[in-house]
Design an enzyme around this catalytic site. Structure first.
Site, PDB file in Angstrom:
ATOM      1  CB  ALA A  41      -8.292   7.258   5.035  1.00 14.89           C
ATOM      2  N   GLY A  42     -11.031   7.535   6.751  1.00 14.08           N
ATOM      3  CA  GLY A  42     -12.110   8.476   7.004  1.00 14.08           C
ATOM      4  C   GLY A  42     -13.430   7.859   7.428  1.00 14.08           C
TER       5      GLY A  42
ATOM      6  N   GLY B 145      -8.097   8.951   9.984  1.00 14.44           N
ATOM      7  CA  GLY B 145      -8.352   9.017  11.417  1.00 14.44           C
ATOM      8  C   GLY B 145      -9.428  10.006  11.832  1.00 14.44           C
TER       9      GLY B 145
ATOM     10  CE  LYS C 267      -2.812   2.898   2.944  1.00 15.60           C
ATOM     11  NZ  LYS C 267      -3.681   3.071   4.109  1.00 15.60           N
TER      12      LYS C 267
ATOM     13  CG  ASN D 132      -5.717   1.152  12.010  1.00 17.66           C
ATOM     14  OD1 ASN D 132      -4.525   1.014  11.805  1.00 17.66           O
ATOM     15  ND2 ASN D 132      -6.222   0.807  13.188  1.00 17.66           N
ATOM     16  CB  THR D 133      -8.923   5.473  13.336  1.00 16.56           C
ATOM     17  OG1 THR D 133      -7.614   5.675  12.825  1.00 16.56           O
ATOM     18  CG2 THR D 133      -9.055   6.215  14.650  1.00 16.56           C
TER      19      THR D 133
END
Lengths: 69, 261
Positions: B191-192, B165, B104, B213-214
């Site tokens: 993301a997001g 995040g 990635k 992830n977050t």
């Protein structure tokens, strides 16, 4: 014994005697199977850890995988 | 006809994956929680970062002891890289450490927004593909850049939903949809995402997958949220495949109007 100054992961270290990369990693207690090494901006293939000699002025990066997104 | 669930998979760089949820391995309380959340997510691909070994304590627990690289496909990232050169160096080290070439790429442009620097991203993509890597690329939600990255040869295009995040959800669904429609390689929102409905929306827009992830790691109960995300991605995928009803401006009764007393 001749002494050498090398930089490992950004820290300057003084080493003495003839050392292979394998010797150096063993001295640090690093599990060689789980890391990769860059020497002076070149990848060192794992298969050559036992034959690559550390030289004065070498800049080494020893990395592994950690959690990340 | 085979059910959608049975026959549904997506292909990246010649490899087939059943789970359309890709998860990061950062920000968890400990490795045990990381392992349990990943298990609950059903993910087959997990992202990992490449960092210096702590030489003053090299035998501390390692991610690989808890998340088996033989069971999960490790996807090394370039998080924290701000130039093409740093990203390429990092992934060459990752390839040597792990022995795999699916990676990635993310090249960041600004510490506050963590927005991708698309100029450096294009440069790094070219260099990596020339060097034999299979590049899944994190990028902005700009269809023109997405197309350029596909032309270079990236094996998956991964536009952001919102800043890394931030948990803001999909800020620009129209652009995500445009990228999905124009692309001939898998498109994943990366993301997001903040909660399960965000993941469903990404899938309903026709994305091939979602990377997060977050949203899982920062939930109060990451293992429960991992399961929620797994279900949300599946639900969104099914809804997309099923084909939603058209939107109408006025009501349309669900019960027959004939035969009223």
């Amino acid at each position: 014994m001749q002494s050498m100054q090398v930089t490992v992961n950004g820290e300057s270290r003084v080493l003495t005697g003839a050392l292979t990369l394998e010797d150096l990693l063993r001295d640090f207690g690093v599990d060689q199977r789980k890391v990769a090494v860059e020497r002076n901006l070149e990848i060192v293939p794992k298969s050559t850890f036992g034959t690559v000699m550390i030289e004065d002025g070498d800049r080494l990066e020893v990395v592994h995988f950690i959690g990340g997104g | 006809m085979k059910s959608i669930e049975e026959g549904d998979f997506f292909e990246i760089a010649g490899r087939r994956f059943r789970s359309r949820l890709l998860v990061g391995t950062g920000k968890y309380k400990d490795f045990d929680e990381t392992a349990r959340a990943i298990e609950a997510s059903g993910a087959e691909i997990v992202t990992v970062a490449v960092r210096r070994v702590n030489l003053s304590d090299p035998v501390q627990p390692m991610l690989t002891d808890f998340v088996d690289p033989k069971k999960y496909t490790y996807l090394p990232n370039t998080a924290g890289c701000y130039t093409a050169d740093d990203a390429v160096r990092t992934l060459r080290l990752a390839r040597e450490a792990g022995g795999w070439k699916l990676v990635k790429l993310e090249v960041l442009g600004d510490q506050k927004t963590l927005y991708p620097d698309v100029v450096e991203t294009l440069k790094a993509s070219e260099a990596l593909i020339k060097d034999g890597f299979d590049v899944m690329v994190y990028t902005s939600d700009d269809p023109i850049i997405a197309n350029a990255l596909e032309e270079i040869g990236c094996c998956a295009i991964m536009p952001l939903a919102a800043p890394i995040g931030s948990g803001l959800g999909i800020q620009n669904p129209v652009n995500i949809r445009l990228i999905v429609e124009q692309s001939n390689v898998p498109v994943l929102v990366d993301a997001g995402v903040g909660t399960a409905s965000d993941a469903s929306i990404a899938m309903e827009l026709g994305c091939d997958g979602v990377l997060m992830n977050t949203a899982i790691a920062a939930a109060k109960d990451p293992v429960a949220m991992a399961r929620a995300m797994r279900l949300a991605v599946e639900a969104g995928r099914l809804a997309y495949m099923a084909g939603r009803m058209p939107r109408k401006l006025y009501a349309d009764p669900s019960s027959p109007v004939g035969g009223l007393i």
